[in-house]
Design a protein around this motif. Structure first.
Motif, PDB file in Angstrom:
ATOM      1  N   LEU A  78       0.835  -1.197   0.017  1.00  0.00           N
ATOM      2  CA  LEU A  78      -0.101   0.093  -0.056  1.00  0.00           C
ATOM      3  C   LEU A  78       0.836   1.093   0.011  1.00  0.00           C
ATOM      4  O   LEU A  78       1.884   1.177   0.602  1.00  0.00           O
ATOM      5  CB  LEU A  78      -0.834   0.191   1.203  1.00  0.00           C
ATOM      6  CG  LEU A  78      -1.923  -1.127   1.413  1.00  0.00           C
ATOM      7  CD1 LEU A  78      -2.663  -1.106   2.730  1.00  0.00           C
ATOM      8  CD2 LEU A  78      -2.940  -1.347   0.090  1.00  0.00           C
ATOM      9  N   ALA A  79       0.524   2.370  -0.751  1.00  0.00           N
ATOM     10  CA  ALA A  79       0.961   3.588  -0.792  1.00  0.00           C
ATOM     11  C   ALA A  79       0.424   4.363   0.347  1.00  0.00           C
ATOM     12  O   ALA A  79      -0.990   4.622   0.159  1.00  0.00           O
ATOM     13  CB  ALA A  79       1.025   4.115  -2.072  1.00  0.00           C
ATOM     14  N   LEU A  80       1.006   5.029   1.164  1.00  0.00           N
ATOM     15  CA  LEU A  80       0.621   6.055   2.254  1.00  0.00           C
ATOM     16  C   LEU A  80      -0.098   7.030   1.558  1.00  0.00           C
ATOM     17  O   LEU A  80      -1.325   7.675   2.226  1.00  0.00           O
ATOM     18  CB  LEU A  80       1.437   6.265   3.077  1.00  0.00           C
ATOM     19  CG  LEU A  80       2.147   5.126   3.935  1.00  0.00           C
ATOM     20  CD1 LEU A  80       3.385   5.561   4.793  1.00  0.00           C
ATOM     21  CD2 LEU A  80       1.178   4.676   5.282  1.00  0.00           C
ATOM     22  N   THR A  81       0.320   7.574   0.502  1.00  0.00           N
ATOM     23  CA  THR A  81      -0.234   8.998   0.147  1.00  0.00           C
ATOM     24  C   THR A  81      -1.592   8.380  -0.648  1.00  0.00           C
ATOM     25  O   THR A  81      -2.706   9.182  -0.340  1.00  0.00           O
ATOM     26  CB  THR A  81       0.556   9.458  -1.126  1.00  0.00           C
ATOM     27  OG1 THR A  81       0.990   8.320  -1.933  1.00  0.00           O
ATOM     28  CG2 THR A  81       1.481  10.137  -0.606  1.00  0.00           C
ATOM     29  N   ASP A  82      -1.977   7.306  -0.940  1.00  0.00           N
ATOM     30  CA  ASP A  82      -3.146   6.658  -1.624  1.00  0.00           C
ATOM     31  C   ASP A  82      -4.214   6.614  -0.507  1.00  0.00           C
ATOM     32  O   ASP A  82      -5.361   6.854  -0.591  1.00  0.00           O
ATOM     33  CB  ASP A  82      -3.136   5.535  -2.237  1.00  0.00           C
ATOM     34  CG  ASP A  82      -2.589   5.477  -3.703  1.00  0.00           C
ATOM     35  OD1 ASP A  82      -2.481   6.658  -4.086  1.00  0.00           O
ATOM     36  OD2 ASP A  82      -2.130   4.410  -4.309  1.00  0.00           O
ATOM     37  N   LEU A  83      -3.689   6.113   0.599  1.00  0.00           N
ATOM     38  CA  LEU A  83      -4.537   5.675   2.018  1.00  0.00           C
ATOM     39  C   LEU A  83      -4.866   7.014   2.343  1.00  0.00           C
ATOM     40  O   LEU A  83      -6.260   7.236   2.881  1.00  0.00           O
ATOM     41  CB  LEU A  83      -3.815   4.710   2.883  1.00  0.00           C
ATOM     42  CG  LEU A  83      -3.400   3.380   2.487  1.00  0.00           C
ATOM     43  CD1 LEU A  83      -2.419   2.862   3.642  1.00  0.00           C
ATOM     44  CD2 LEU A  83      -4.672   2.888   2.245  1.00  0.00           C
TER      45      LEU A  83
ATOM     46  N   LEU B   2      -1.514  15.358  -8.357  1.00  0.00           N
ATOM     47  CA  LEU B   2      -0.017  15.115  -8.262  1.00  0.00           C
ATOM     48  C   LEU B   2       0.797  15.631  -7.105  1.00  0.00           C
ATOM     49  O   LEU B   2       1.871  14.866  -6.807  1.00  0.00           O
ATOM     50  CB  LEU B   2       0.654  15.755  -9.557  1.00  0.00           C
ATOM     51  CG  LEU B   2       2.245  15.608 -10.066  1.00  0.00           C
ATOM     52  CD1 LEU B   2       2.472  14.306 -10.137  1.00  0.00           C
ATOM     53  CD2 LEU B   2       2.250  16.420 -11.272  1.00  0.00           C
ATOM     54  N   GLU B   3       0.350  16.747  -6.786  1.00  0.00           N
ATOM     55  CA  GLU B   3       1.136  17.217  -5.467  1.00  0.00           C
ATOM     56  C   GLU B   3       0.752  16.434  -4.120  1.00  0.00           C
ATOM     57  O   GLU B   3       1.636  16.441  -3.147  1.00  0.00           O
ATOM     58  CB  GLU B   3       0.621  18.787  -5.377  1.00  0.00           C
ATOM     59  CG  GLU B   3       1.005  19.661  -6.308  1.00  0.00           C
ATOM     60  CD  GLU B   3       0.312  21.049  -6.342  1.00  0.00           C
ATOM     61  OE1 GLU B   3       1.072  22.124  -6.340  1.00  0.00           O
ATOM     62  OE2 GLU B   3      -0.860  21.197  -6.203  1.00  0.00           O
ATOM     63  N   ASP B   4      -0.450  15.539  -4.226  1.00  0.00           N
ATOM     64  CA  ASP B   4      -0.771  14.878  -3.170  1.00  0.00           C
ATOM     65  C   ASP B   4       0.235  13.617  -2.991  1.00  0.00           C
ATOM     66  O   ASP B   4       0.357  12.843  -2.153  1.00  0.00           O
ATOM     67  CB  ASP B   4      -2.280  14.286  -3.229  1.00  0.00           C
ATOM     68  CG  ASP B   4      -3.262  15.313  -2.873  1.00  0.00           C
ATOM     69  OD1 ASP B   4      -2.785  16.207  -2.259  1.00  0.00           O
ATOM     70  OD2 ASP B   4      -4.404  15.182  -3.372  1.00  0.00           O
TER      71      ASP B   4
ATOM     72  N   ALA C 155       5.028  14.488   2.736  1.00  0.00           N
ATOM     73  CA  ALA C 155       4.905  15.698   3.606  1.00  0.00           C
ATOM     74  C   ALA C 155       4.140  16.727   3.332  1.00  0.00           C
ATOM     75  O   ALA C 155       3.470  17.194   4.136  1.00  0.00           O
ATOM     76  CB  ALA C 155       6.387  16.141   3.744  1.00  0.00           C
ATOM     77  N   ALA C 156       3.755  17.093   1.877  1.00  0.00           N
ATOM     78  CA  ALA C 156       2.832  18.066   1.707  1.00  0.00           C
ATOM     79  C   ALA C 156       1.600  17.672   2.057  1.00  0.00           C
ATOM     80  O   ALA C 156       0.524  18.592   2.385  1.00  0.00           O
ATOM     81  CB  ALA C 156       3.034  18.670   0.180  1.00  0.00           C
ATOM     82  N   LEU C 157       1.363  16.580   1.552  1.00  0.00           N
ATOM     83  CA  LEU C 157      -0.093  16.044   2.024  1.00  0.00           C
ATOM     84  C   LEU C 157      -0.460  15.841   3.412  1.00  0.00           C
ATOM     85  O   LEU C 157      -1.557  16.609   3.959  1.00  0.00           O
ATOM     86  CB  LEU C 157      -0.248  14.440   1.339  1.00  0.00           C
ATOM     87  CG  LEU C 157      -1.631  13.614   1.337  1.00  0.00           C
ATOM     88  CD1 LEU C 157      -2.732  14.583   0.800  1.00  0.00           C
ATOM     89  CD2 LEU C 157      -1.426  12.285   0.935  1.00  0.00           C
TER      90      LEU C 157
ATOM     91  N   THR D  47       6.529  23.202   3.320  1.00  0.00           N
ATOM     92  CA  THR D  47       7.071  21.851   3.247  1.00  0.00           C
ATOM     93  C   THR D  47       7.632  21.472   2.009  1.00  0.00           C
ATOM     94  O   THR D  47       8.359  20.533   1.844  1.00  0.00           O
ATOM     95  CB  THR D  47       6.018  20.936   3.835  1.00  0.00           C
ATOM     96  OG1 THR D  47       5.596  21.201   5.317  1.00  0.00           O
ATOM     97  CG2 THR D  47       6.547  19.282   3.988  1.00  0.00           C
ATOM     98  N   GLU D  48       6.966  21.735   0.789  1.00  0.00           N
ATOM     99  CA  GLU D  48       7.007  21.414  -0.593  1.00  0.00           C
ATOM    100  C   GLU D  48       8.452  21.921  -0.966  1.00  0.00           C
ATOM    101  O   GLU D  48       8.800  21.382  -1.987  1.00  0.00           O
ATOM    102  CB  GLU D  48       5.950  21.309  -1.423  1.00  0.00           C
ATOM    103  CG  GLU D  48       5.748  23.066  -1.684  1.00  0.00           C
ATOM    104  CD  GLU D  48       4.576  23.141  -2.576  1.00  0.00           C
ATOM    105  OE1 GLU D  48       4.200  24.354  -2.965  1.00  0.00           O
ATOM    106  OE2 GLU D  48       3.742  22.162  -2.757  1.00  0.00           O
TER     107      GLU D  48
END
Length: 502
Positions: free
Chosen positions: A169-174, A186-188, A192-194, A213-214
């Motif tokens: 699993l990708a944490l950004t997806d979750l 795309l930025e998500d 860190a930014a998410l 952050t970004e």
């Protein structure tokens, strides 16, 4: 992106605060996942520069490729870590025969890999593909070889494509499933930014925290640099920090200066640790946020299916052990595509039945609808081989867009086990009347079940029943023409796919 998701993203941008898109978790998160953060060599494919991994937030293991060296040592150490983690799941349970499934053994737990973003999933797939045909050295244990690591990484990556699977699993997806931000998808992908949008420091908004952050050259709100989470390194990091260090190492190596070589090697380890550690901490912080969400019941069912797959593949490795083919033949590809399409449809249906936010989103796309029951015929019957069969009917009036066909099978959160078949679709006024027939849990003509039949005036939300989606019939390999990958294919890994139930 649906209209509801677009609306929430616009609202997040206006308020500078992430918006709730769900209140539940759609995936099972294990008690002891393996966090896997790879960095790749710039300009090469599947050549690790460094990997940070581990199962405890306070104990990251950093593996680094020697400056301008081959990653042989790193890969062997990586194999030791990952395969030791996988081997720790040994306990099994005995399952009795049920329906068409025979009695069998199944592992009580299974490994789970977490990565920072979706690109890291692609990297796991490429790394597994590059390693799985690696021959083990003589007098070594194949079960802990780099080649076996490649086979397991391929296994995880293959199942990451399977909708609803929780192996990789990708944490950004979750996070993006639970919260919607005011930035682009795309930025998500920047973890860190998410997280800055979702959980900004006190006194600031998600937008301002994300902007701080970004930037990879400026400290974020926590005072640390937050580089892109990999697997590619930040170009400015390459040009300003990594390349000068590698050049200094080359000079020391050309001069034979062993003290300088050791010093530059230590500096490289420190540099890469500094690069990856903020992402490591962000990943565990994200996991903590996700663990506060209750899991939908279907997540446990899908994880049980994952444990079945883990058990089957582990058994296959001990009995045969050949790596996965370079590419699927026509039969395997067709079966795999059908299985993935079926799994995606069933997964989306289960999510809608157990998550009000996702049900609302499907209503905007016409994959679900809501309406009022205007008429009920609780005693309706159809002919049967042994006499009349009770099939209650009801009329549902809806003003939602209707994109259904006759025969479609529907279910609702009020009782997901009750299935309603569409028997007629009639436009009326500004809406549509649907004639629905209850097909499950009806009881008999002499003992009807009233709890399965809605009453006049009830409000219903309905979407496709997960059981509606069935795998298309495929001919056996013996009956498949050789032009389409017939009987000459005998790799045992294909047998696992053919017998696997989504």
């Amino acid at each position: 992106m649906s209209r509801l998701s677009t609306l929430l993203r616009l609202e997040a941008a206006e308020t500078q605060t992430a918006q709730d898109a769900s209140l539940v978790s759609h995936f099972h998160l294990t008690e002891r996942p393996l966090l896997f953060l790879p960095l790749n060599h710039s300009g090469t494919e599947a050549t690790p520069l460094a990997v940070m991994l581990g199962t405890e937030p306070a104990r990251p293991h950093l593996l680094v490729t020697p400056p301008h060296g081959r990653p042989t040592t790193l890969l062997q150490e990586l194999a030791d870590h990952v395969l030791t983690y996988i081997d720790s799941f040994r306990n099994t349970e005995r399952l009795l025969a049920k329906s068409r499934k025979p009695a069998r053994e199944r592992h009580t737990h299974a490994p789970q890999l977490l990565v920072a973003n979706r690109k890291s999933i692609t990297y796991v797939e490429r790394l597994g593909r590059a390693l799985r045909f690696t021959e083990p050295p003589e007098d070594s244990d194949p079960a802990h070889s780099v080649g076996r690591l490649g086979q397991w990484l391929t296994f995880f990556a293959d199942h990451a494509e399977h909708p609803g699977s929780a192996f990789l699993l990708a944490l950004t997806d979750l996070l993006a499933t639970r919260w919607i931000t005011g930035q682009s998808r795309l930025e998500d992908e920047h973890l860190a930014a998410l997280l800055a949008w979702i959980d900004p420091p006190p006194g600031t908004t998600g937008l301002h925290a994300a902007l701080e952050t970004e930037n990879p050259q400026l400290p974020g709100p926590d005072g640390r640099l937050h580089r892109p989470a990999g697997p590619a390194t930040d170009p400015s990091f390459d040009s300003l920090e990594l390349d000068p260090l590698l050049t200094a190492y080359d000079i020391a190596a050309a001069e034979g200066n062993t003290a300088a070589i050791a010093r530059h090697t230590d500096r490289l380890n420190d540099l890469l640790h500094t690069y990856l550690r903020p992402t490591w901490d962000d990943a565990w912080r994200a996991l903590g946020l996700l663990r506060t969400l209750p899991e939908i019941p279907d997540a446990q069912r899908r994880w049980a299916a994952d444990r079945d797959r883990f058990t089957a593949y582990r058994t296959y490795l001990t009995t045969d052990g050949r790596p996965q083919p370079i590419k699927d033949d026509a039969v395997s590809a067709a079966r795999r595509l059908a299985r993935l399409e079926l799994a995606q449809a069933a997964f989306d249906a289960h999510r809608a039945l157990e998550d009000p936010f996702f049900m609302a989103e499907r209503r905007t796309t016409g994959e679900a609808l809501a309406g009022t029951v205007t008429d009920v015929d609780a005693r309706h019957t159809i002919p049967g081989a042994r006499g009349p069969r009770l099939r209650p009917r009801l009329t549902l009036h809806t003003t939602d867009p209707v994109r259904l066909d006759l025969g479609h099978l529907l279910a609702g959160p009020h009782n997901p086990r009750v299935h309603l078949a569409v028997r007629a679709i009639t436009p009326r006024g500004q809406g549509t009347d649907l004639l629905l027939e209850v097909t499950t849990l009806t009881g008999t003509v002499n003992k009807p079940r009233s709890d399965s039949v809605p009453a006049v005036g009830d409000q219903l939300e309905l979407t496709f029943a997960p059981e509606f989606f069935s795998r298309p019939a495929f001919p056996s390999r013996e009956n498949t023409p050789w032009t389409h990958g017939g009987p000459q294919h005998n790799h045992p890994a294909a047998a696992l796919e053919e017998t696997e139930k989504p």
